[in-house]
Design a protein around this motif. Structure first.
Motif, PDB file in Angstrom:
ATOM      1  N   ARG A   1       5.870 -21.648  62.611  1.00 31.42           N
ATOM      2  CA  ARG A   1       4.691 -22.957  62.271  1.00 31.42           C
ATOM      3  C   ARG A   1       5.495 -24.148  62.397  1.00 31.42           C
ATOM      4  NH1 ARG A   1       3.368 -25.723  58.436  1.00 31.42           N
ATOM      5  NH2 ARG A   1       1.302 -27.003  58.967  1.00 31.42           N
ATOM      6  N   ASN A   2       6.502 -23.986  61.472  1.00 36.07           N
ATOM      7  CA  ASN A   2       7.389 -25.275  61.254  1.00 36.07           C
ATOM      8  C   ASN A   2       8.092 -25.469  62.651  1.00 36.07           C
ATOM      9  OD1 ASN A   2       6.416 -25.706  58.931  1.00 36.07           O
ATOM     10  ND2 ASN A   2       8.186 -24.583  57.980  1.00 36.07           N
TER      11      ASN A   2
ATOM     12  N   ILE B   1       6.045 -27.432  65.001  1.00 41.60           N
ATOM     13  CA  ILE B   1       5.870 -28.833  64.812  1.00 41.60           C
ATOM     14  C   ILE B   1       6.986 -29.512  64.930  1.00 41.60           C
ATOM     15  CG2 ILE B   1       5.370 -30.225  62.856  1.00 41.60           C
ATOM     16  CD1 ILE B   1       3.787 -27.810  61.385  1.00 41.60           C
TER      17      ILE B   1
ATOM     18  N   LEU C   1      16.149 -32.103  55.676  1.00 42.83           N
ATOM     19  CA  LEU C   1      16.744 -31.291  54.942  1.00 42.83           C
ATOM     20  C   LEU C   1      16.371 -30.997  53.402  1.00 42.83           C
ATOM     21  CD1 LEU C   1      20.510 -31.088  56.103  1.00 42.83           C
ATOM     22  CD2 LEU C   1      18.761 -29.953  57.022  1.00 42.83           C
ATOM     23  N   THR C   2      15.445 -32.058  53.066  1.00 43.12           N
ATOM     24  CA  THR C   2      14.470 -31.920  51.919  1.00 43.12           C
ATOM     25  C   THR C   2      12.811 -31.581  52.118  1.00 43.12           C
ATOM     26  OG1 THR C   2      14.082 -34.383  51.729  1.00 43.12           O
ATOM     27  CG2 THR C   2      16.066 -33.323  50.556  1.00 43.12           C
ATOM     28  N   MET C   3      12.741 -31.126  53.385  1.00 36.83           N
ATOM     29  CA  MET C   3      11.461 -30.838  53.670  1.00 36.83           C
ATOM     30  C   MET C   3      11.305 -29.229  53.468  1.00 36.83           C
ATOM     31  SD  MET C   3       8.970 -32.856  55.026  1.00 36.83           S
ATOM     32  CE  MET C   3       9.002 -34.440  54.375  1.00 36.83           C
ATOM     33  N   PRO C   4      10.000 -28.606  53.122  1.00 31.43           N
ATOM     34  CA  PRO C   4      10.208 -27.152  52.819  1.00 31.43           C
ATOM     35  C   PRO C   4      10.042 -26.409  54.341  1.00 31.43           C
ATOM     36  CG  PRO C   4       8.088 -28.272  52.551  1.00 31.43           C
ATOM     37  CD  PRO C   4       8.959 -29.444  52.845  1.00 31.43           C
ATOM     38  N   VAL C   5      11.327 -26.703  54.883  1.00 34.46           N
ATOM     39  CA  VAL C   5      11.710 -26.284  56.235  1.00 34.46           C
ATOM     40  C   VAL C   5      13.171 -25.634  56.015  1.00 34.46           C
ATOM     41  CG1 VAL C   5      11.492 -26.556  58.592  1.00 34.46           C
ATOM     42  CG2 VAL C   5      10.195 -27.851  57.139  1.00 34.46           C
TER      43      VAL C   5
ATOM     44  N   ARG D   1      25.407 -29.609  53.459  1.00 34.70           N
ATOM     45  CA  ARG D   1      25.017 -29.288  52.104  1.00 34.70           C
ATOM     46  C   ARG D   1      25.663 -29.093  51.042  1.00 34.70           C
ATOM     47  NH1 ARG D   1      19.490 -28.641  52.033  1.00 34.70           N
ATOM     48  NH2 ARG D   1      18.399 -27.718  53.875  1.00 34.70           N
ATOM     49  N   TRP D   2      27.133 -28.437  51.583  1.00 34.57           N
ATOM     50  CA  TRP D   2      28.215 -28.014  50.741  1.00 34.57           C
ATOM     51  C   TRP D   2      29.250 -29.185  50.541  1.00 34.57           C
ATOM     52  CZ3 TRP D   2      27.253 -24.010  47.569  1.00 34.57           C
ATOM     53  CH2 TRP D   2      26.407 -22.931  47.920  1.00 34.57           C
TER      54      TRP D   2
ATOM     55  N   THR E   1      16.423 -32.554  44.831  1.00 36.47           N
ATOM     56  CA  THR E   1      15.683 -32.365  45.707  1.00 36.47           C
ATOM     57  C   THR E   1      15.958 -31.205  46.754  1.00 36.47           C
ATOM     58  OG1 THR E   1      17.072 -34.175  47.111  1.00 36.47           O
ATOM     59  CG2 THR E   1      14.774 -34.906  46.041  1.00 36.47           C
ATOM     60  N   GLY E   2      16.970 -30.746  46.324  1.00 38.45           N
ATOM     61  CA  GLY E   2      17.134 -29.302  47.333  1.00 38.45           C
ATOM     62  C   GLY E   2      18.252 -29.600  48.437  1.00 38.45           C
ATOM     63  N   TYR E   3      18.810 -31.117  48.568  1.00 37.29           N
ATOM     64  CA  TYR E   3      19.542 -31.397  49.604  1.00 37.29           C
ATOM     65  C   TYR E   3      20.763 -30.754  49.512  1.00 37.29           C
ATOM     66  CZ  TYR E   3      21.841 -34.347  52.955  1.00 37.29           C
ATOM     67  OH  TYR E   3      22.658 -34.791  53.933  1.00 37.29           O
ATOM     68  N   MET E   4      21.301 -30.542  48.367  1.00 33.40           N
ATOM     69  CA  MET E   4      22.607 -30.069  48.174  1.00 33.40           C
ATOM     70  C   MET E   4      22.736 -29.018  46.931  1.00 33.40           C
ATOM     71  SD  MET E   4      25.178 -33.071  46.718  1.00 33.40           S
ATOM     72  CE  MET E   4      25.391 -33.982  48.345  1.00 33.40           C
ATOM     73  N   PRO E   5      23.673 -28.134  46.696  1.00 33.44           N
ATOM     74  CA  PRO E   5      23.485 -27.318  45.535  1.00 33.44           C
ATOM     75  C   PRO E   5      24.568 -28.039  44.507  1.00 33.44           C
ATOM     76  CG  PRO E   5      24.901 -26.213  47.311  1.00 33.44           C
ATOM     77  CD  PRO E   5      24.374 -27.446  47.876  1.00 33.44           C
TER      78      PRO E   5
ATOM     79  N   PHE F   1      18.502 -24.155  43.180  1.00 36.24           N
ATOM     80  CA  PHE F   1      19.386 -23.386  44.260  1.00 36.24           C
ATOM     81  C   PHE F   1      18.777 -21.985  44.559  1.00 36.24           C
ATOM     82  CE2 PHE F   1      22.935 -20.251  44.812  1.00 36.24           C
ATOM     83  CZ  PHE F   1      23.592 -20.920  45.758  1.00 36.24           C
TER      84      PHE F   1
ATOM     85  N   LEU G   1      13.274 -23.900  48.578  1.00 34.34           N
ATOM     86  CA  LEU G   1      12.108 -24.285  49.420  1.00 34.34           C
ATOM     87  C   LEU G   1      10.986 -24.543  48.657  1.00 34.34           C
ATOM     88  CD1 LEU G   1      12.192 -21.721  52.348  1.00 34.34           C
ATOM     89  CD2 LEU G   1      12.537 -24.220  52.586  1.00 34.34           C
TER      90      LEU G   1
ATOM     91  N   ARG H   1      11.261 -28.115  47.163  1.00 35.06           N
ATOM     92  CA  ARG H   1      11.122 -28.965  48.184  1.00 35.06           C
ATOM     93  C   ARG H   1       9.530 -29.241  48.135  1.00 35.06           C
ATOM     94  NH1 ARG H   1      15.121 -27.237  52.910  1.00 35.06           N
ATOM     95  NH2 ARG H   1      16.409 -26.234  51.679  1.00 35.06           N
ATOM     96  N   ARG H   2       8.918 -28.192  48.117  1.00 31.78           N
ATOM     97  CA  ARG H   2       7.099 -28.334  48.375  1.00 31.78           C
ATOM     98  C   ARG H   2       6.528 -29.010  47.333  1.00 31.78           C
ATOM     99  NH1 ARG H   2       7.796 -22.626  49.993  1.00 31.78           N
ATOM    100  NH2 ARG H   2       7.298 -22.540  52.065  1.00 31.78           N
TER     101      ARG H   2
ATOM    102  N   LEU I   1       4.505 -30.611  58.360  1.00 28.49           N
ATOM    103  CA  LEU I   1       5.441 -29.806  57.836  1.00 28.49           C
ATOM    104  C   LEU I   1       5.196 -29.537  56.314  1.00 28.49           C
ATOM    105  CD1 LEU I   1       8.598 -31.576  59.169  1.00 28.49           C
ATOM    106  CD2 LEU I   1       7.695 -29.181  59.737  1.00 28.49           C
ATOM    107  N   ARG I   2       4.554 -30.367  55.719  1.00 24.60           N
ATOM    108  CA  ARG I   2       4.235 -29.986  54.198  1.00 24.60           C
ATOM    109  C   ARG I   2       2.685 -29.258  54.109  1.00 24.60           C
ATOM    110  NH1 ARG I   2       7.529 -31.730  50.804  1.00 24.60           N
ATOM    111  NH2 ARG I   2       8.890 -33.494  51.034  1.00 24.60           N
TER     112      ARG I   2
END
Lengths: 250, 316
Positions: free
Chosen positions: A2-3, A6, A87-91, A248-249, B48-52, B66, B70, B73-74, B101-102
């Protein structure tokens, strides 16, 4: 999925919101139209029609315009800060990569679809008896060529997507993609001049042209060629996803 | 709602976050203050889950950043420092894309509601590229709340707004903070003072102070210090005059007056007033001296080997 859908829909729509999409389509149609016109003039009434003439050149054009399509995909998002949002979306990262790729491939398919007008012209002047100027169009090679150029385009876009994820500079991304695709395109010739037979075979096996011009374009659909292009797409998308994750790392 | 334990982030040998711990509960607005490079954005990006993180743990809305990235982020709405906008899209198109997307239910109604809350209803069909900076900031805020998140993380949310818009956005954040956890970073200390229930001051990757704005001020209010402003032809003599009052242990010129230190548990106000008036001078101001939040901020972020203040959390 689905994502993926979109993201792909947004990317496809995005092409039609920017002038570059129309410019690329205009340039492709102008060049292929010119080629078709001269080919038609030479063949009409004298030689059998060849629906693949335009598609042979389209492959070479793809080396240059596929990077124009892909260069902004990640580079622009990184520069504008929207990549942080994505990258901060639930995707999943893989969904973003696949969505962008499919969006670009859909746009490529639309441009490729525009060249069907040349086949329609051939068919109209060879099939309708009243206007028949040449023998009928051999439709087999045309179909295989479209399949080949479509896969070839997908592979070229996947290479371009990878370079777009490497740098935030669109021009650098585009340049690196063109250089890489050009080398892969010329691999066919490099294979001819290398003395060592094994190395020459390896180089030729990696050549984009060898998997397109000598098979799809002459009406032959070889399993190995299909696997080559699909494999190239999968590998490139996999590396792009890993590159995205590596942000991310860092 | 936000629970951070010994969070550490290293970029190679550079330590961006050095084992920080803090928490924020539901219905609380947490202010994150610190100079540039202190680690505010890094903290927000981890949450926000962008980086660990390199070490430590962080939970947002009950999920590990971590292990359940996902899910985190929701439940989080995030406005990064650089407002992330697709400039070729319309405001509505942009919000619709992110809402899809959300997986926001009743998308159209929700987008209408959010646009009304940020005052952008009349610009819904405008291309984002045509908007002013303040409007773009509001669109950024709209995307952060479009999915009605449990936790809002806002990096400099009022930057670039005009004074009226600042007031509106602050009111909106206060309203959102009544039922959600809101974490904002800001350089505007008065903003943190007005909006936040609690403030965390971070410097060079460490938390150097954490408390309510009132408590921070109260605990750094130096006992016995008074601010005195004297009018008339006082000149240099005023300092000497004030220094001679019984119970006064120190006089320090400050702004257009003097900071007076006195012996503990000694009220010197009456004596100071009598001395000034008795010498024919005008007593313009006499009040207990309390540090503003700005001074507290400067004090705790400039001292290399500062003394721990009350309520402070040190992490070596």
């Amino acid at each position: 999925m689905r994502n993926v859908r979109i993201v792909a829909q947004r990317e496809l729509a995005q092409y039609f919101l920017s002038p570059i999409a129309y410019m690329v389509a205009f340039a492709i149609l102008l060049l292929t139209g010119f080629l078709f016109n001269s080919d038609l003039g030479q063949r009409a009434g004298r030689l059998p029609p060849d629906g693949t003439a335009v598609l042979g050149v389209f492959g070479f054009f793809t080396v240059f315009f596929a990077p124009l399509i892909t260069m902004r995909l990640f580079a622009e998002e990184a520069r504008e800060g929207t990549l942080e949002l994505m990258l901060t979306m639930p995707v999943r990262d893989g969904d973003v990569v696949l969505g962008k790729f499919l969006g670009a491939w859909a746009y490529y398919s639309i441009i490729l679809g525009l060249t069907l007008v040349y086949q329609v012209i051939w068919l109209s002047i060879t099939t309708f008896k009243a206007y028949q100027l040449s023998p009928e169009l051999d439709i087999g090679p045309v179909i295989s060529s479209y399949l080949g150029i479509w896969l070839f385009g997908g592979a070229a876009l996947a290479v371009g997507l990878l370079f777009s994820a490497i740098t935030e500079n669109q021009v650098v991304a585009g340049f690196l993609s063109i250089a890489t695709l050009f080398i892969l395109w010329l691999g066919d010739f490099a294979g001819l001049v290398v003395q060592n037979r094994v190395i020459a075979q390896v180089i030729r096996a990696l050549s984009l042209q060898a998997h397109y011009s000598t098979s799809f374009l002459i009406g032959v659909i070889r399993f190995e060629d299909v696997v080559f292009f699909i494999g190239l797409i999968v590998v490139m998308l996999f590396i792009t996803t890993r590159l995205l994750e590596s942000r991310r790392w860092r | 709602m936000i629970e951070v334990q010994n969070l550490t982030k290293r970029y190679g040998t550079f330590v961006a976050l050095d084992s920080i711990s803090f928490s924020a509960r539901q219905g609380e607005i947490l202010g994150f203050l610190g100079p540039n490079g202190a680690g505010k954005t890094t903290t927000m990006r981890i949450l926000t889950g962008y980086m660990p993180p390199t070490e430590g743990s962080a939970q947002v809305a009950g999920y590990d950043v971590f292990d359940d990235s996902l899910e985190v982020r929701r439940h989080v709405g995030y406005l990064p420092e650089t407002v992330p906008l697709y400039r070729d899209m319309t405001v509505r198109g942009y919000l619709d894309f992110l809402a899809r997307l959300r997986d926001v239910p009743q998308r159209k109604a929700r987008i209408d509601e959010v646009l009304a809350r940020v005052g952008m209803t009349d610009r819904a069909r405008s291309l984002i590229r045509s908007l002013s900076k303040g409007m773009r900031q509001r669109v950024g805020l709209a995307q952060a709340i479009v999915h009605n998140p449990d936790v809002l993380i806002l990096d400099e949310p009022t930057i670039g707004l005009d004074p009226h818009q600042v007031q509106d956005v602050r009111a909106l954040i206060r309203e959102l903070g009544q039922t959600r956890t809101v974490m904002i970073s800001t350089h505007i200390l008065s903003e943190a003072e007005q909006m936040c229930d609690r403030i965390v001051i971070i410097d060079r990757g460490r938390i150097v102070a954490e408390d309510t704005p009132e408590q921070l001020r109260a605990r750094l209010h130096r006992s016995g210090r008074l601010f005195v402003r004297v009018g008339g032809r006082a000149g240099q003599n005023a300092g000497q005059l004030l220094g001679g009052v019984p119970g006064v242990t120190g006089v320090e010129p400050h702004a257009d007056g003097y900071l007076i230190s006195a012996r503990p548990r000694t009220d010197v106000r009456a004596a100071l007033a009598a001395a000034v008036v008795g010498h024919g001078l005008e007593l313009l101001e006499l009040r207990p001296w309390a540090l503003t939040l700005e001074e507290i901020f400067l004090e705790v972020t400039t001292a290399l080997d500062h003394e721990p203040v009350a309520g402070e959390r040190r992490h070596a």
